[in-house]
Design a protein around this motif. Sequence first.
Motif, PDB file in Angstrom:
ATOM      1  N   PRO B  12      -4.926 -38.488 -62.374  1.00 40.58           N
ATOM      2  CA  PRO B  12      -5.829 -37.410 -62.793  1.00 40.58           C
ATOM      3  C   PRO B  12      -6.075 -36.384 -61.678  1.00 40.58           C
ATOM      4  CG  PRO B  12      -6.714 -39.540 -63.434  1.00 40.58           C
ATOM      5  CD  PRO B  12      -5.496 -39.811 -62.618  1.00 40.58           C
ATOM      6  N   ASP B  13      -6.004 -36.843 -60.426  1.00 44.63           N
ATOM      7  CA  ASP B  13      -6.200 -35.885 -59.326  1.00 44.63           C
ATOM      8  C   ASP B  13      -4.950 -35.046 -59.054  1.00 44.63           C
ATOM      9  OD1 ASP B  13      -4.444 -37.535 -57.952  1.00 44.63           O
ATOM     10  OD2 ASP B  13      -5.990 -38.461 -56.702  1.00 44.63           O
ATOM     11  N   GLY B  14      -3.924 -35.264 -59.857  1.00 44.94           N
ATOM     12  CA  GLY B  14      -2.746 -34.416 -59.746  1.00 44.94           C
ATOM     13  C   GLY B  14      -1.598 -35.001 -58.943  1.00 44.94           C
ATOM     14  N   ARG B  16       1.514 -37.045 -57.874  1.00 41.55           N
ATOM     15  CA  ARG B  16       2.623 -37.672 -58.590  1.00 41.55           C
ATOM     16  C   ARG B  16       2.684 -39.145 -58.233  1.00 41.55           C
ATOM     17  NH1 ARG B  16       7.169 -35.214 -61.335  1.00 41.55           N
ATOM     18  NH2 ARG B  16       5.919 -34.426 -63.042  1.00 41.55           N
ATOM     19  N   VAL B  17       2.667 -40.014 -59.212  1.00 42.82           N
ATOM     20  CA  VAL B  17       2.727 -41.445 -58.929  1.00 42.82           C
ATOM     21  C   VAL B  17       4.095 -42.003 -59.315  1.00 42.82           C
ATOM     22  CG1 VAL B  17       1.741 -43.700 -59.451  1.00 42.82           C
ATOM     23  CG2 VAL B  17       0.233 -41.739 -59.066  1.00 42.82           C
ATOM     24  N   LEU B  18       4.547 -41.729 -60.534  1.00 43.12           N
ATOM     25  CA  LEU B  18       5.906 -42.126 -60.905  1.00 43.12           C
ATOM     26  C   LEU B  18       6.771 -40.868 -60.950  1.00 43.12           C
ATOM     27  CD1 LEU B  18       5.592 -44.862 -63.689  1.00 43.12           C
ATOM     28  CD2 LEU B  18       5.758 -45.126 -61.212  1.00 43.12           C
ATOM     29  N   GLY B  35       7.778 -54.552 -54.620  1.00 40.33           N
ATOM     30  CA  GLY B  35       7.758 -53.313 -53.847  1.00 40.33           C
ATOM     31  C   GLY B  35       6.406 -53.145 -53.183  1.00 40.33           C
ATOM     32  N   PRO B  36       6.324 -52.198 -52.253  1.00 36.48           N
ATOM     33  CA  PRO B  36       5.101 -52.052 -51.469  1.00 36.48           C
ATOM     34  C   PRO B  36       3.892 -51.666 -52.330  1.00 36.48           C
ATOM     35  CG  PRO B  36       6.612 -50.239 -51.032  1.00 36.48           C
ATOM     36  CD  PRO B  36       7.354 -51.229 -51.865  1.00 36.48           C
ATOM     37  N   ASN B  37       2.715 -52.008 -51.833  1.00 33.80           N
ATOM     38  CA  ASN B  37       1.476 -51.609 -52.501  1.00 33.80           C
ATOM     39  C   ASN B  37       1.424 -50.100 -52.668  1.00 33.80           C
ATOM     40  OD1 ASN B  37       0.205 -54.043 -52.962  1.00 33.80           O
ATOM     41  ND2 ASN B  37      -0.575 -54.138 -50.854  1.00 33.80           N
ATOM     42  N   THR B  42       1.928 -51.151 -61.016  1.00 34.55           N
ATOM     43  CA  THR B  42       0.886 -51.286 -62.042  1.00 34.55           C
ATOM     44  C   THR B  42       0.917 -50.092 -62.985  1.00 34.55           C
ATOM     45  OG1 THR B  42      -0.512 -52.671 -60.662  1.00 34.55           O
ATOM     46  CG2 THR B  42      -1.633 -51.417 -62.375  1.00 34.55           C
ATOM     47  N   THR B  43       1.133 -48.926 -62.435  1.00 32.96           N
ATOM     48  CA  THR B  43       1.211 -47.724 -63.268  1.00 32.96           C
ATOM     49  C   THR B  43       2.322 -47.873 -64.313  1.00 32.96           C
ATOM     50  OG1 THR B  43       0.439 -46.396 -61.412  1.00 32.96           O
ATOM     51  CG2 THR B  43       1.552 -45.224 -63.203  1.00 32.96           C
ATOM     52  N   LEU B  44       3.451 -48.399 -63.894  1.00 35.81           N
ATOM     53  CA  LEU B  44       4.550 -48.590 -64.843  1.00 35.81           C
ATOM     54  C   LEU B  44       4.139 -49.564 -65.959  1.00 35.81           C
ATOM     55  CD1 LEU B  44       7.473 -48.022 -65.648  1.00 35.81           C
ATOM     56  CD2 LEU B  44       8.179 -49.921 -64.158  1.00 35.81           C
ATOM     57  N   PHE B  83      -3.590 -58.081 -66.887  1.00 35.59           N
ATOM     58  CA  PHE B  83      -4.006 -57.088 -65.900  1.00 35.59           C
ATOM     59  C   PHE B  83      -3.980 -57.633 -64.473  1.00 35.59           C
ATOM     60  CE2 PHE B  83      -7.015 -54.284 -68.723  1.00 35.59           C
ATOM     61  CZ  PHE B  83      -6.024 -54.191 -69.687  1.00 35.59           C
ATOM     62  N   GLN B  84      -3.687 -56.728 -63.541  1.00 36.84           N
ATOM     63  CA  GLN B  84      -3.826 -57.101 -62.131  1.00 36.84           C
ATOM     64  C   GLN B  84      -5.292 -57.402 -61.847  1.00 36.84           C
ATOM     65  OE1 GLN B  84      -2.213 -54.276 -59.324  1.00 36.84           O
ATOM     66  NE2 GLN B  84      -2.805 -55.517 -57.569  1.00 36.84           N
ATOM     67  N   GLN B  85      -6.179 -56.532 -62.359  1.00 41.04           N
ATOM     68  CA  GLN B  85      -7.603 -56.787 -62.221  1.00 41.04           C
ATOM     69  C   GLN B  85      -8.211 -57.066 -63.587  1.00 41.04           C
ATOM     70  OE1 GLN B  85      -8.122 -53.546 -59.740  1.00 41.04           O
ATOM     71  NE2 GLN B  85      -8.284 -54.891 -57.967  1.00 41.04           N
TER      72      GLN B  85
HETATM   73  N1  LIG Z   1      -6.178 -43.369 -61.891  1.00 38.15           N
HETATM   74  C1  LIG Z   1      -5.680 -43.069 -60.683  1.00 38.15           C
HETATM   75  N2  LIG Z   1      -6.224 -42.079 -59.959  1.00 38.15           N
HETATM   76  C2  LIG Z   1      -5.721 -41.758 -58.749  1.00 38.15           C
HETATM   77  N3  LIG Z   1      -4.689 -42.390 -58.183  1.00 38.15           N
HETATM   78  C3  LIG Z   1      -4.106 -43.380 -58.871  1.00 38.15           C
HETATM   79  C4  LIG Z   1      -4.562 -43.776 -60.154  1.00 38.15           C
HETATM   80  N4  LIG Z   1      -3.815 -44.797 -60.590  1.00 38.15           N
HETATM   81  C5  LIG Z   1      -2.902 -45.020 -59.628  1.00 38.15           C
HETATM   82  N5  LIG Z   1      -3.090 -44.170 -58.600  1.00 38.15           N
HETATM   83  C6  LIG Z   1      -2.291 -44.121 -57.382  1.00 38.15           C
HETATM   84  O1  LIG Z   1      -0.968 -44.330 -57.720  1.00 38.15           O
HETATM   85  C7  LIG Z   1      -0.302 -45.090 -56.729  1.00 38.15           C
HETATM   86  C8  LIG Z   1       0.381 -46.254 -57.376  1.00 38.15           C
HETATM   87  O2  LIG Z   1      -0.584 -47.183 -57.805  1.00 38.15           O
HETATM   88  P1  LIG Z   1      -0.201 -48.539 -58.506  1.00 38.15           P
HETATM   89  O3  LIG Z   1       0.626 -48.262 -59.689  1.00 38.15           O
HETATM   90  O4  LIG Z   1      -1.458 -49.278 -58.734  1.00 38.15           O
HETATM   91  O5  LIG Z   1       0.659 -49.248 -57.388  1.00 38.15           O
HETATM   92  P2  LIG Z   1       1.116 -50.759 -57.201  1.00 38.15           P
HETATM   93  O6  LIG Z   1       0.751 -51.501 -58.438  1.00 38.15           O
HETATM   94  O7  LIG Z   1       2.583 -50.686 -56.974  1.00 38.15           O
HETATM   95  O8  LIG Z   1       0.410 -51.276 -55.992  1.00 38.15           O
HETATM   96  C9  LIG Z   1      -1.344 -45.458 -55.715  1.00 38.15           C
HETATM   97  O9  LIG Z   1      -1.238 -44.572 -54.629  1.00 38.15           O
HETATM   98  C10 LIG Z   1      -2.629 -45.237 -56.426  1.00 38.15           C
HETATM   99  O10 LIG Z   1      -3.649 -44.887 -55.557  1.00 38.15           O
END
Ligand SMILES: Nc1ncnc2c1ncn2[C@@H]1O[C@H](COP(=O)(O)OP(=O)(O)O)[C@@H](O)[C@H]1O
Lengths: 305, 248
Positions: B12-14, B16-18, B35-37, B42-44, B83-85
């Motif tokens: 949401p903050d803009g 790029r995650v994937l 893969g690294p934290n 989790t996003t995938l 869920f992870q959490q």
């Molecule tokens: N809702 C969100 N708002 C802001 N950043 C997010 C959000 N969800 C994920 N991110 C960011 O996306 C990146 C990937 O997160 P995540 O998918 O949880 O990684 P992983 O599961 O591989 O550790 C991280 O840098 C995380 O901070």
Amino acid sequence: MNEITKEILKSVSDYNDGYKDAYSIRENGCGVARKSTENIKIEDKEDAPGLVIRVKPGTKGERVSIPACVTHGNIDDIVYNDFYIGEGADVLIVAGCGVHLDTGEPARHNGIHRFFLGKNSHVVYQEKHVGTGRGPGIRSIDPVTEITLDEGSELEMDSLQLGGVDKTIRKTSAVVGKEAHLIIRERILTDGEQEAVTDFVVEMNGENSGVNLISRSVAKGSSHQAYRSKIIGNAPCTGHSECDAILADNGKVDAAPELSANHEDAALIHEAAIGKIAGEQITKLRTLGLTEAEAEAKIVAGFLK
Amino acid sequence: MLKINDLTWSAPDGGRVLRGVDLEIPDNKLVVITGPNGGGKTTLAKLISGLETPDSGSIELDGTDITKLDITERAKLGISYAFQQPVRFKGITVSDLLELAAGEKLSVGEARSYLMRVGLCAREYINREVNDTLSGGEIKRIEIATVLARHSRLSIFDEPEAGIDLWSFNNLIDVFTDMRKNLNGSLIIISHQERILSIADEIVVIADGKITMQGEADKVLKCLLSDDPSCMECPKKEVHYHGGEVNE
Ligand SMILES: Nc1ncnc2c1ncn2[C@@H]1O[C@H](COP(=O)(O)OP(=O)(O)O)[C@@H](O)[C@H]1O
Ligand SMILES: [Mg+2]
């Protein structure tokens, strides 16, 4: 006794064409059936409408049911019931109440219950309130509960109102003696234009006394709820009050917890949380295949269980 | 088969995650994503289960485009996500949650068997509320049990090992080994744990929002465990193994 009364009795108590143990049924302001037992005597109160209920010392495992029903409009029923629980007794008291309206006139039941628990006695007090019928009249139930707990006694009060009551003001006050404990669990669901006010005042006067107030409420529609609690620690004691509320639609909740410690060994805690259903809870249940509405209903039902 | 095509997602903050993920998850294989934290694992998982909507790209399950389906619809197609959490609920018990997951009333014996599989003493837990009196490890195991109870077409477990003691972890390895043997669908585990990686059929490495490695487990694992920095740190040097063939 009319059919509406019978339906209400089934929903607020375990009525099954009568009760096993002692009981008194009140319908539209009059006592209509009553039974005392060897150990539980129910008599008319002399100076006011209502009953005096005496439980013999040492009575164990018995119950007394004192439901009250209002089945039509233009009734403003006030009743004063006093309970004297003998030393060492252990009983269940069921005091359900229902107001049924098929017309536009209002109706109210106002039950003023006083409990005097003797030494080392234990009481479970269940109070279930319902409003039924198609009439638009305002259904009010305003219980007043005054509790005096003697040394070593314990009262567990379960208060439940899950719908249909338009207005309720619930005042509960207690004086807790030495090593006595009070536990109150309250669950309230309001919807539409309903209003509910809860007001607890608990004075902890005895050494090692304890109180635990747990309130769970859900305010839906445009309903409004107010929760006030005051725990006053005048002796070494523990007090805990917890108010959890879920808001849905345009529901509103005010919570005003108050703690007063007048003794250095009074340990008092309050927790309050008000908010809408956590989005992640709905999400989780949806991943199990529930729709959003089903998930919300499950969460509310669990919360008020 | 689950097929993911050029998937992108921004927070949401803009940020790029994937950044364009292409992935095929074959049936009847255990695929471990590592893969690294912060890499985007989790996003995938959230995109696959419908918790988030991609900016672009598509997701297909058995040839059907599910990109536009909501969470409930995907759950009904048999996608499950531990869920992870995990989420906590006031007033909902472990047995309530297991029954919601199973979609039917469970006998005490059935409910118990799910809990025993994740190393929880059923008698102690079955009527407990899934609230904050449970420890992180306990709630994690309950989360896993609910996904087991769903018998899904596609199950995703997100870092199942987190917060879990060694004894229960051994249990979990047994659970996943067993699931892998009797697979009737797809199984994805997101994990950092070498022992989970070692029971995988395939391993996918995600770093910085991209797949940096994918292939047969032993080959990827060897690469991951080697000191060769090119494996993890240089996403440009992607090594894709598909069915044993090397596509550089
Ligand atoms: N809702 C969100 N708002 C802001 N950043 C997010 C959000 N969800 C994920 N991110 C960011 O996306 C990146 C990937 O997160 P995540 O998918 O949880 O990684 P992983 O599961 O591989 O550790 C991280 O840098 C995380 O901070
Ligand atoms: Mg993660």
